[in-house]
Design an enzyme around this catalytic site. Sequence first.
Site, short mmCIF file in Angstrom:
data_model
loop_
_atom_site.label_atom_id
_atom_site.label_comp_id
_atom_site.label_asym_id
_atom_site.label_seq_id
_atom_site.Cartn_x
_atom_site.Cartn_y
_atom_site.Cartn_z
N CYS A 1 0.98 -1.27 0.03
CA CYS A 1 -0.12 -0.01 -0.01
C CYS A 1 0.77 1.06 -0.01
O CYS A 1 0.32 2.48 -0.19
CB CYS A 1 -0.88 -0.08 1.09
SG CYS A 1 0.00 0.22 2.73
N CYS B 1 -2.26 -1.64 8.83
CA CYS B 1 -1.83 -0.54 9.44
C CYS B 1 -1.22 -0.79 11.01
O CYS B 1 -0.39 -0.28 11.51
CB CYS B 1 -2.91 0.64 9.40
SG CYS B 1 -3.34 0.95 7.83
#
Length: 186
Positions: free
Chosen positions: A64, A133
């Site tokens: 990402c 994350c």
Amino acid sequence: MFSSIARSSVSNALRAAPRPVARISGARMYHERVIDHYERPRNVGSLPKTDPNVGTGLVGAPACGDVMKLQIRVDEDGIISDVKFKTFGCGSAIASSSYMTERVKGLSLLEAGKIKNTEIAKELALPPVKLHCSMLAEDAIRSAIRDYEQKRASLPASKQKSKGFIDVSQSAVTGETVATAHPPQQ
């Protein structure tokens, strides 16, 4: 006339409605805690990388493009006294970094190293698509701790502060116990 009264009633009802739990950004919904940490991130910045009391963790997610730098300052008792971060990434990555800095401040290195991404994800209510994350934040704190420990191990013995200790021994013949204090060496 009826339509203006109806509009006024609807408008008043909307103003009195409780704040939503999540906001929609594009096609995603973000929990209020993510939005709070994104809009008001805590502990943003840097610590001097060459300071022997500072550990730096730099991690990234190639899939990402998120990159997270997390730095810890450790006091003489092994407690994290200051934490800073810089993150290039989505709102969930920034929120995970910000939350991690708040979470580890005041903890020992051992306690901070035990924080799992699942705790971060749960606290921020991250959706499954954003779990990476929270994994980055877990990796960042572990990397910062590892960097700090490697720095401390490579310091000359004269620069390392050692903790004092007490040596206790008991005579097998007389049964007398002797305690000898060894103060920290500077």
